[in-house]
Structure formats: C-alpha cells, structure tokens
Design a protein around this motif. Structure first.
Motif, PDB file in Angstrom:
ATOM      1  N   MET A   1      -3.429 -13.622 -15.402  1.00  0.00           N
ATOM      2  CA  MET A   1      -3.983 -12.580 -15.940  1.00  0.00           C
ATOM      3  C   MET A   1      -5.185 -12.622 -14.439  1.00  0.00           C
ATOM      4  O   MET A   1      -5.432 -13.371 -14.264  1.00  0.00           O
ATOM      5  N   PRO A   2      -5.450 -11.037 -13.960  1.00  0.00           N
ATOM      6  CA  PRO A   2      -6.890 -11.178 -13.115  1.00  0.00           C
ATOM      7  C   PRO A   2      -7.928 -11.347 -13.706  1.00  0.00           C
ATOM      8  O   PRO A   2      -7.913 -11.389 -15.189  1.00  0.00           O
ATOM      9  N   ARG A   3      -8.976 -12.387 -12.977  1.00  0.00           N
ATOM     10  CA  ARG A   3     -10.034 -12.427 -13.473  1.00  0.00           C
ATOM     11  C   ARG A   3     -11.120 -11.119 -12.856  1.00  0.00           C
ATOM     12  O   ARG A   3     -10.716 -10.420 -11.906  1.00  0.00           O
ATOM     13  N   PHE A   4     -11.713 -11.272 -13.592  1.00  0.00           N
ATOM     14  CA  PHE A   4     -13.105  -9.760 -13.391  1.00  0.00           C
ATOM     15  C   PHE A   4     -14.371 -10.604 -13.295  1.00  0.00           C
ATOM     16  O   PHE A   4     -14.928 -11.424 -14.024  1.00  0.00           O
TER      17      PHE A   4
ATOM     18  N   GLN B   1     -12.135  -6.740  -9.579  1.00  0.00           N
ATOM     19  CA  GLN B   1     -10.910  -7.972  -9.822  1.00  0.00           C
ATOM     20  C   GLN B   1     -11.272  -8.909  -8.762  1.00  0.00           C
ATOM     21  O   GLN B   1     -12.402  -8.362  -7.757  1.00  0.00           O
ATOM     22  N   TYR B   2     -11.476 -10.390  -9.012  1.00  0.00           N
ATOM     23  CA  TYR B   2     -11.161 -11.197  -8.011  1.00  0.00           C
ATOM     24  C   TYR B   2     -10.533 -10.433  -7.004  1.00  0.00           C
ATOM     25  O   TYR B   2      -9.834 -10.306  -6.495  1.00  0.00           O
ATOM     26  N   PRO B   3     -11.026 -11.408  -5.826  1.00  0.00           N
ATOM     27  CA  PRO B   3     -11.783 -12.247  -5.197  1.00  0.00           C
ATOM     28  C   PRO B   3     -13.616 -10.989  -4.640  1.00  0.00           C
ATOM     29  O   PRO B   3     -14.424 -12.105  -4.449  1.00  0.00           O
TER      30      PRO B   3
END
Length: 178
Positions: free
Chosen positions: A1-4, A17-19
């Motif tokens: 799951m993408p991290r924000f 969205q990371y990075p």
C-alpha cells in the motif's frame, strides 16, 4: 500500500506519495530540498555518528541492562518466541487497542503488544498468550504509569505485594481514575 505525507510547502496541505516531498504544484522545490539535505548530511555525518554510537551504547548497557532481571527481559523481547507471540496477539486483536475498545473507542493500527500483568512483576507470565493484549501508544503510556503506581515496577521502584489484576476492564477504569 502506498505511503503518503504532506507537501513541505508552507501552507500547502496536499498529500504527496513517498518518496517525494512536494506536490505537483510545488515540485520545482524538490531538487533544491534534496540538495540541501545532502549538504547538511555530509556536514553533520561525522558529528552525529559519534553521538549516536555513544547514546546507543549507554542505552543498551546502562539503561536496559541495569540489573540481571532487566537484562533477561531485554533478551526475551529479542527472541523468536516473542516475535511469534507478538504477531499472534496482533492478529487475534486485529491491530485494535483493547483498552480503548473497553471505553467504546476504536483505535486502529495499534502495533504495540503489552503484558496485562507486567513481566517485571511476574516473570512466569511473560509467554502466556492470555496475558498479552494489543495497546495504542496513549494507553500504553497511561498503563505504564498505573503499573508503576500499583505494582511498584519501573526504575528505582520496589515491587509491592498486591494482587494481580488480569481484567482489562478493571485496569482501564483504574488507569483513568488516577
């Protein structure tokens, strides 16, 4: 799951969205920000390496291992047995804080597993599944303070001869009374 995370531009509340550090509206600042970070890291790397090494040494040898009992507890938390018990407890509780649940609040993504009766008080309960429960950070801080008051656990404290309380509901009531 993408991290924000939030955009670093002052006053901008867009999620990125990371990075990345900046949203598409302020993306022109990204390269400048990364260059500044590298420059700062090069300048401070030697200085922080020494401080970090000293801090970790002091924490691991003095604070954690202040006596044989604490040293054994620390070893237990680094064992494969604990990793398995912890994961089984998180799965059983569906990552929900069980103390918040008692007061009718759902706190998802709680990733800390706590001993209902602290192992500093009763070492024999350290690997008993019924003595483990998922807990959020706020409740963990509150419960630790309560344990220090009730059981007499913690640094420079003497254990008290009191009955063990294994009921989460009762502990929650006592935690928030103080």
């Amino acid at each position: 799951m993408p991290r924000f995370r939030r955009c670093r531009q002052r006053g901008c509340h867009s999620m990125v969205q990371y990075p990345n550090h900046y949203c598409s509206k302020h993306f022109e600042h990204e390269a400048e920000y990364l260059a500044e970070r590298k420059k700062w890291a090069r300048k401070h790397s030697e200085q922080y390496k020494n401080k970090e090494r000293h801090y970790n040494h002091k924490y691991n040898t003095v604070t954690r291992n202040r006596n044989d009992n604490r040293s054994e507890q620390y070893k237990f938390y680094r064992s494969k047995q604990w990793v398995g018990l912890r994961q089984a407890t998180l799965d059983r509780d569906h990552y929900l804080c069980q103390y918040c649940k008692v007061i009718g609040k759902l706190t998802p993504n709680s990733k800390t597993v706590d001993h209902i009766v602290p192992i500093a008080y009763d070492q024999s309960l350290r690997d008993v599944k019924d003595n483990l429960v998922t807990i959020c950070r706020k409740c963990h801080r509150q419960k630790t303070q309560w344990e220090q008051h009730y059981y007499g656990t913690g640094q420079n404290m003497t254990k008290r001869n009191v009955p063990e309380i294994k009921d989460i509901r009762r502990i929650t009531i006592l935690m928030y009374q103080n």
